[in-house]
Design an enzyme around this catalytic site. Structure first.
Site, short mmCIF file in Angstrom:
data_model
loop_
_atom_site.label_atom_id
_atom_site.label_comp_id
_atom_site.label_asym_id
_atom_site.label_seq_id
_atom_site.Cartn_x
_atom_site.Cartn_y
_atom_site.Cartn_z
N ARG A 35 17.72 8.45 31.13
CA ARG A 35 16.72 7.68 30.08
C ARG A 35 16.97 5.97 30.12
O ARG A 35 18.14 5.77 29.63
CB ARG A 35 15.88 8.48 28.59
CG ARG A 35 14.92 7.87 28.23
CD ARG A 35 13.28 8.37 28.71
NE ARG A 35 12.99 8.78 27.19
CZ ARG A 35 12.48 7.66 26.64
NH1 ARG A 35 12.83 5.99 26.97
NH2 ARG A 35 12.03 7.11 25.90
N GLU A 43 3.36 8.24 29.21
CA GLU A 43 3.41 9.62 29.58
C GLU A 43 2.93 9.02 30.60
O GLU A 43 1.75 8.83 30.87
CB GLU A 43 2.97 10.48 28.60
CG GLU A 43 3.67 10.69 27.24
CD GLU A 43 5.48 10.92 27.97
OE1 GLU A 43 5.60 11.67 28.88
OE2 GLU A 43 6.26 10.81 27.02
N ARG A 77 19.27 14.06 29.44
CA ARG A 77 19.21 12.74 30.49
C ARG A 77 20.44 12.09 29.72
O ARG A 77 20.06 11.66 28.14
CB ARG A 77 17.95 12.25 30.57
CG ARG A 77 16.50 12.99 30.34
CD ARG A 77 15.53 12.36 30.92
NE ARG A 77 15.20 12.53 29.42
CZ ARG A 77 14.05 12.22 29.08
NH1 ARG A 77 12.40 11.34 29.97
NH2 ARG A 77 13.80 11.85 27.67
#
Length: 162
Positions: A35, A43, A77
């Site tokens: 990330r 999104e 992540r």
């Protein structure tokens, strides 16, 4: 904030702020989902989500990236500063001088995530803040909308799947 740098190949782009990378040597590859640190992109299901994914692919896909990683997020992540060679340099040995998160802000495809500002140096905060303000003033990317909705406001009303 950050630990030792890793060199990895960007093998996929999940959305406007998430990359999949292959790190290590042939036969001992490690896959990593990363990330981008200090930015938040729309999104996929919200306006400019697909455009942000394409912009990130244009900047980083199939490039060797230098990762400076810190914490792991709640989805497992790694959260990293990601650096690649600028598009103008086609040699694999080019220095990794392009901050991918900053580039996403510059093209208007992400918001600066101020919740992570305390993890940035004062100079980095200044660059990120300036890039976001400039993109907004030029009305590029998501700033072309009259009132773009940041993903942290959009997500609660649109639970998975997005």
């Amino acid at each position: 904030m950050l630990s030792a740098a890793l060199l990895c190949l960007v093998v996929a782009v999940s959305d406007g702020d998430t990359l999949k990378l292959r790190c290590g040597e042939p036969g001992a590859y490690r896959r990593l989902t990363v990330r981008l640190h200090a930015v938040d992109a729309p999104e996929l299901g919200q306006p400019f989500g697909r455009s942000a994914k394409r912009a990130l692919a244009d900047i980083a896909y199939r490039k060797t990236a230098r990762l400076d990683c810190g914490q792991t997020d709640r989805y497992g992540r790694r959260v990293c500063e990601v650096w690649v060679a600028p598009a103008s340099c086609t040699d694999a040995r080019c220095p990794k001088t392009l901050d991918v998160g900053l580039a996403m802000l510059t093209v208007g495809m992400a918001w600066w995530s101020r919740t992570h500002a305390s993890e940035q140096s004062q100079a980095e905060r200044g660059r990120y803040s300036f890039a976001e303000r400039e993109a907004k003033a030029r009305r590029v990317g998501l700033w072309a909308e009259r009132r773009p909705v940041p993903p942290w406001q959009w997500r609660p009303a649109h639970p998975y799947p997005r």
